[in-house]
Write a protein that holds these residues in place. Structure first.
Motif, mmCIF file in Angstrom:
data_model
loop_
_atom_site.group_PDB
_atom_site.id
_atom_site.type_symbol
_atom_site.label_atom_id
_atom_site.label_comp_id
_atom_site.label_asym_id
_atom_site.label_seq_id
_atom_site.Cartn_x
_atom_site.Cartn_y
_atom_site.Cartn_z
ATOM 1 N N ALA A 89 0.831 -1.205 0.000
ATOM 2 C CA ALA A 89 0.000 0.000 0.000
ATOM 3 C C ALA A 89 0.864 1.253 0.000
ATOM 4 O O ALA A 89 0.662 2.166 -0.813
ATOM 5 N N PHE A 90 1.853 1.300 0.877
ATOM 6 C CA PHE A 90 2.747 2.463 0.937
ATOM 7 C C PHE A 90 3.482 2.647 -0.388
ATOM 8 O O PHE A 90 3.556 3.759 -0.926
ATOM 9 N N THR A 91 4.030 1.557 -0.917
ATOM 10 C CA THR A 91 4.795 1.628 -2.160
ATOM 11 C C THR A 91 3.929 2.114 -3.315
ATOM 12 O O THR A 91 4.350 2.973 -4.108
ATOM 13 N N MET A 92 2.717 1.584 -3.423
ATOM 14 C CA MET A 92 1.845 1.981 -4.524
ATOM 15 C C MET A 92 1.372 3.425 -4.362
ATOM 16 O O MET A 92 1.400 4.205 -5.316
ATOM 17 N N LEU A 93 0.946 3.778 -3.166
ATOM 18 C CA LEU A 93 0.409 5.122 -2.949
ATOM 19 C C LEU A 93 1.458 6.211 -3.122
ATOM 20 O O LEU A 93 1.128 7.348 -3.458
ATOM 21 N N THR A 94 2.722 5.885 -2.893
ATOM 22 C CA THR A 94 3.769 6.902 -3.039
ATOM 23 C C THR A 94 4.400 6.917 -4.426
ATOM 24 O O THR A 94 5.275 7.749 -4.692
ATOM 25 N N ASN A 95 3.960 6.032 -5.314
ATOM 26 C CA ASN A 95 4.588 5.957 -6.637
ATOM 27 C C ASN A 95 3.609 6.033 -7.797
ATOM 28 O O ASN A 95 3.993 5.786 -8.939
ATOM 29 N N THR A 96 2.369 6.399 -7.515
ATOM 30 C CA THR A 96 1.403 6.621 -8.597
ATOM 31 C C THR A 96 0.341 7.601 -8.146
ATOM 32 O O THR A 96 0.083 7.727 -6.939
ATOM 33 N N THR A 97 -0.250 8.295 -9.092
ATOM 34 C CA THR A 97 -1.417 9.129 -8.792
ATOM 35 C C THR A 97 -2.683 8.490 -9.347
ATOM 36 O O THR A 97 -3.764 9.050 -9.236
#
Length: 163
Positions: A150-158
């Motif tokens: 979740a952290f990785t996805m939320l910080t690397n895409t809009t």
């Protein structure tokens, strides 16, 4: 509108799914959910943790569900409007626990760094409308993998993303 199956094919699949839900049921390892389904009219076996869901209950639930929903993204230009048949959306692959290491040309377990790279790649691809977890990192405790993802996805895409 994209149409892959005929109306007859869709009806056959629908009928089979109704039979499976009512005759076989679904396994749910959540006693509160099982109690709620039983209260609503499903036949529940608490020992097997299964609920057999009759057609009337499914129809009543679908009748109450909204015909359209929005999946919001961090950047509103990537919001998705689901329902009504106007749009077809595409996503990336899902759930790999191994990846091909391009430098060594060999298979290895997926890592958080791989999840980040796949997210960045999916974010850059115009053909990917929303992002799901392409790989499940094996370099973190399994009980925490969803949080790392979740952290990785939320910080690397809009774009809209989900696990």
């Amino acid at each position: 509108m994209l149409s892959v199956l005929s109306r007859n094919d869709i009806q056959r699949i629908h009928s089979a799914s109704l039979d499976i839900l009512e005759d076989v049921g679904v396994m749910l390892d959540h006693e509160e959910v099982l109690r709620g389904l039983e209260k609503a009219g499903a036949r529940v076996d608490y020992e097997k943790k299964t609920a057999r869901i009759p057609e009337f209950l499914l129809k009543e639930t679908l009748r109450k569900a909204p015909s359209r929903v929005s999946f919001l993204a961090r950047d509103p230009k990537h919001d998705l409007r689901i329902g009504g048949g106007e749009h077809v959306y595409f996503t990336n692959g899902f759930g790999a626990v191994y990846v091909l290491d391009l430098e060594k040309a060999e298979r290895r377990v997926a890592t958080v760094a791989d999840a980040k790279n796949f997210t960045l790649l999916s974010d850059a691809l115009e053909s990917v409308d929303y992002i799901i977890a392409h790989c499940i990192p094996q370099d973190v405790p399994g009980t925490l993998a969803d949080r790392y993802l979740a952290f990785t996805m939320l910080t690397n895409t809009t774009k809209h993303c989900s696990l």
